[in-house]
Structure formats: structure tokens, C-alpha cells
Design an enzyme around this catalytic site. Sequence first.
Site, PDB file in Angstrom:
ATOM      1  N   ARG A   1      -2.574  -8.291  13.296  1.00 42.17           N
ATOM      2  CA  ARG A   1      -3.115  -7.324  12.328  1.00 42.17           C
ATOM      3  C   ARG A   1      -3.792  -8.042  11.159  1.00 42.17           C
ATOM      4  O   ARG A   1      -4.839  -7.620  10.687  1.00 42.17           O
ATOM      5  CB  ARG A   1      -1.994  -6.434  11.794  1.00 42.17           C
ATOM      6  CG  ARG A   1      -1.971  -5.109  12.490  1.00 42.17           C
ATOM      7  CD  ARG A   1      -0.863  -4.221  11.967  1.00 42.17           C
ATOM      8  NE  ARG A   1      -0.146  -3.735  13.110  1.00 42.17           N
ATOM      9  CZ  ARG A   1       1.139  -3.916  13.353  1.00 42.17           C
ATOM     10  NH1 ARG A   1       1.898  -4.531  12.497  1.00 42.17           N
ATOM     11  NH2 ARG A   1       1.657  -3.466  14.453  1.00 42.17           N
TER      12      ARG A   1
ATOM     13  N   ARG B   1      10.386  -0.137  12.695  1.00 43.21           N
ATOM     14  CA  ARG B   1       9.119  -0.034  13.419  1.00 43.21           C
ATOM     15  C   ARG B   1       9.081  -0.980  14.609  1.00 43.21           C
ATOM     16  O   ARG B   1       9.246  -2.178  14.468  1.00 43.21           O
ATOM     17  CB  ARG B   1       7.956  -0.353  12.475  1.00 43.21           C
ATOM     18  CG  ARG B   1       7.524   0.820  11.651  1.00 43.21           C
ATOM     19  CD  ARG B   1       6.446   0.433  10.672  1.00 43.21           C
ATOM     20  NE  ARG B   1       5.263  -0.159  11.303  1.00 43.21           N
ATOM     21  CZ  ARG B   1       4.180  -0.496  10.622  1.00 43.21           C
ATOM     22  NH1 ARG B   1       4.118  -0.304   9.331  1.00 43.21           N
ATOM     23  NH2 ARG B   1       3.146  -1.038  11.259  1.00 43.21           N
TER      24      ARG B   1
ATOM     25  N   ARG C   1      12.094  -7.737   5.047  1.00 44.03           N
ATOM     26  CA  ARG C   1      12.504  -6.338   4.901  1.00 44.03           C
ATOM     27  C   ARG C   1      13.029  -5.757   6.213  1.00 44.03           C
ATOM     28  O   ARG C   1      12.640  -6.188   7.297  1.00 44.03           O
ATOM     29  CB  ARG C   1      11.365  -5.479   4.328  1.00 44.03           C
ATOM     30  CG  ARG C   1      10.204  -5.223   5.270  1.00 44.03           C
ATOM     31  CD  ARG C   1       9.071  -4.530   4.519  1.00 44.03           C
ATOM     32  NE  ARG C   1       7.947  -4.231   5.403  1.00 44.03           N
ATOM     33  CZ  ARG C   1       6.738  -3.907   4.973  1.00 44.03           C
ATOM     34  NH1 ARG C   1       6.474  -3.858   3.697  1.00 44.03           N
ATOM     35  NH2 ARG C   1       5.779  -3.631   5.843  1.00 44.03           N
TER      36      ARG C   1
ATOM     37  N   ARG D   1     -10.898   1.160   8.495  1.00 40.53           N
ATOM     38  CA  ARG D   1     -10.505  -0.229   8.746  1.00 40.53           C
ATOM     39  C   ARG D   1     -11.615  -1.039   9.402  1.00 40.53           C
ATOM     40  O   ARG D   1     -11.470  -2.248   9.569  1.00 40.53           O
ATOM     41  CB  ARG D   1      -9.321  -0.209   9.696  1.00 40.53           C
ATOM     42  CG  ARG D   1      -8.142  -1.059   9.235  1.00 40.53           C
ATOM     43  CD  ARG D   1      -7.011  -0.630  10.006  1.00 40.53           C
ATOM     44  NE  ARG D   1      -5.836  -1.336  10.189  1.00 40.53           N
ATOM     45  CZ  ARG D   1      -4.662  -0.832   9.830  1.00 40.53           C
ATOM     46  NH1 ARG D   1      -4.579   0.278   9.150  1.00 40.53           N
ATOM     47  NH2 ARG D   1      -3.565  -1.454  10.165  1.00 40.53           N
TER      48      ARG D   1
ATOM     49  N   LYS E   1       0.819  -1.222   0.000  1.00 38.65           N
ATOM     50  CA  LYS E   1       0.000   0.000   0.000  1.00 38.65           C
ATOM     51  C   LYS E   1       0.850   1.268   0.000  1.00 38.65           C
ATOM     52  O   LYS E   1       0.533   2.225  -0.703  1.00 38.65           O
ATOM     53  CB  LYS E   1      -0.953   0.028   1.200  1.00 38.65           C
ATOM     54  CG  LYS E   1      -2.113  -0.944   1.083  1.00 38.65           C
ATOM     55  CD  LYS E   1      -2.910  -0.980   2.358  1.00 38.65           C
ATOM     56  CE  LYS E   1      -2.157  -1.703   3.383  1.00 38.65           C
ATOM     57  NZ  LYS E   1      -1.955  -1.413   4.670  1.00 38.65           N
TER      58      LYS E   1
HETATM   59  P1  AMP Z   1      -0.565   0.361   9.679  1.00 38.01           P
HETATM   60  O1  AMP Z   1       0.655   1.213   9.501  1.00 38.01           O
HETATM   61  O2  AMP Z   1      -1.675   0.729   8.733  1.00 38.01           O
HETATM   62  O3  AMP Z   1      -0.233  -1.095   9.687  1.00 38.01           O
HETATM   63  O4  AMP Z   1      -1.139   0.707  11.129  1.00 38.01           O
HETATM   64  C1  AMP Z   1      -0.381   0.462  12.286  1.00 38.01           C
HETATM   65  C2  AMP Z   1      -1.288   0.442  13.497  1.00 38.01           C
HETATM   66  O5  AMP Z   1      -1.961   1.704  13.617  1.00 38.01           O
HETATM   67  C3  AMP Z   1      -2.412  -0.582  13.442  1.00 38.01           C
HETATM   68  O6  AMP Z   1      -1.992  -1.842  13.869  1.00 38.01           O
HETATM   69  C4  AMP Z   1      -3.405   0.035  14.419  1.00 38.01           C
HETATM   70  O7  AMP Z   1      -2.988  -0.141  15.759  1.00 38.01           O
HETATM   71  C5  AMP Z   1      -3.284   1.502  14.108  1.00 38.01           C
HETATM   72  N1  AMP Z   1      -4.234   1.920  13.061  1.00 38.01           N
HETATM   73  C6  AMP Z   1      -3.923   2.415  11.842  1.00 38.01           C
HETATM   74  N2  AMP Z   1      -5.036   2.739  11.164  1.00 38.01           N
HETATM   75  C7  AMP Z   1      -6.078   2.417  11.953  1.00 38.01           C
HETATM   76  C8  AMP Z   1      -7.495   2.498  11.810  1.00 38.01           C
HETATM   77  N3  AMP Z   1      -8.059   2.967  10.692  1.00 38.01           N
HETATM   78  N4  AMP Z   1      -8.259   2.077  12.845  1.00 38.01           N
HETATM   79  C9  AMP Z   1      -7.705   1.630  13.973  1.00 38.01           C
HETATM   80  N5  AMP Z   1      -6.392   1.510  14.183  1.00 38.01           N
HETATM   81  C10 AMP Z   1      -5.571   1.909  13.179  1.00 38.01           C
END
Ligand code: AMP
Length: 182
Positions: free
Chosen positions: A137, A126, A122, A88, A13
Site C-alpha cells: 500500500r 483487520r 497497534r 487515490r 487519517k
Molecule cells: P484503506 O483503509 O484506505 O487503507 O484501504 C484499504 C484497501 O481498500 C486498499 O488497500 C485498497 O485495496 C482499497 N481501497 C480503498 N480506497 C481505495 C481507492 N480510492 N481506490 C482503490 N482502492 C481503494
Amino acid sequence: MKLILIGIQGAGKSTQGNLLSEKYGVPYLSSGHIFREITRKKTKLGRWLKETLNAGALVPDDTTLEIVFEYLQKPEYRHGYILDGFPRTLAQAEEFDKREKINKVILIDVSDKEAVWRISGRVSDRQDETLQAIRQRIELFHQLTKPVVDHYQGLGMLARINGEQEVNKVFKDILAACNGKT
Ligand code: AMP
């Protein structure tokens, strides 16, 4: 252009989001990135978000909506954006639909196995990229984000893109979908 990118972690993404941002001249915005920025602050919210992210859990809908909407009100997002990681959950999507008119929702489809393989190969700085958090996730994606996919499919807004192709081919397929060619 207002686009939403949906896909499990490792689907590509952010790669596609940055390419699309350049192509359409609108900013790329990742909700995960917003949250990670807040975790660096030594505030109560920052500490709480850090725990949530490191566990691979989702931030509650009300907090997410408040923070993301606050961002989207900034002038740089007025003419469009490529949004990654939001909405999400179905509740987030329904609130979002009331406020924003989106051109297209892009699902970048890769298998769980391929995603875990890519992430483990990778280098990342983080803290929330432990195998346990990644698995959590992915699990939450199937449970809570699949209904978002179905929701936009029902509205005729979804483009399903095969993410297990070369980066440029994925990009071409997304552009074709945005131009209404699929
Ligand atoms: P990502 O970088 O998209 O994998 O997001 C990392 C973390 O941010 C996720 O595991 C959630 O804890 C939080 N997060 C990101 N976007 C959302 C969302 N739309 N709703 C809830 N938690 C989110």
C-alpha cells in the site's frame, strides 16, 4: 464542508477524520471501510474485493468510482463529508472533480518508517493488515497517489500538514489550513 484526507496508512487519517467530522458536523467516510464492509458479504463482489484488499492492491478505478459515488449520493453526505482514502489515483481525482466541489485537500505527511512503526504497534482486527500488504500500500501510494497530491497542489487546493506531531497539534494545523490561515 467537503474535505479530502490523503496520507499513507498509519498517518492518522481516521483519527483526524473523526475529529474533523465532529468539528464540522459532517460525516466521516472512508473508502477502505466501505470496501471492507462489502468483503463481509458472501457475494461474488465481496469475495473478489477480499482478495484485492488482502493483497494490498488497489480496487480498479471503475469499480471504486461506482461504489464511492453511490455512497456520496446518500442524503447524509449532501451537506458535506470528510473523505478518507479517495481519490487515490489521478483518474479517480479527475472523475471526482467533475462531480464534486471540494473545499480543501489535506495531505497528512508522515515518513514510511514512522507509519510502519505506528501500524506494527497497534492492535488490529483487520485481515488486510499484514506487513506485506502494508508495504504494498505504501509503495502504491508513492506510485499512484503522489500524482493526486501534485494535481491538487497545482489547483491550489492542497494543504500539507506535518503528521509527525501530537494529535491535537495536527488537528490545529488542519483547522488553520481549512480557515485559510496557511
Ligand atoms: P484503506 O483503509 O484506505 O487503507 O484501504 C484499504 C484497501 O481498500 C486498499 O488497500 C485498497 O485495496 C482499497 N481501497 C480503498 N480506497 C481505495 C481507492 N480510492 N481506490 C482503490 N482502492 C481503494
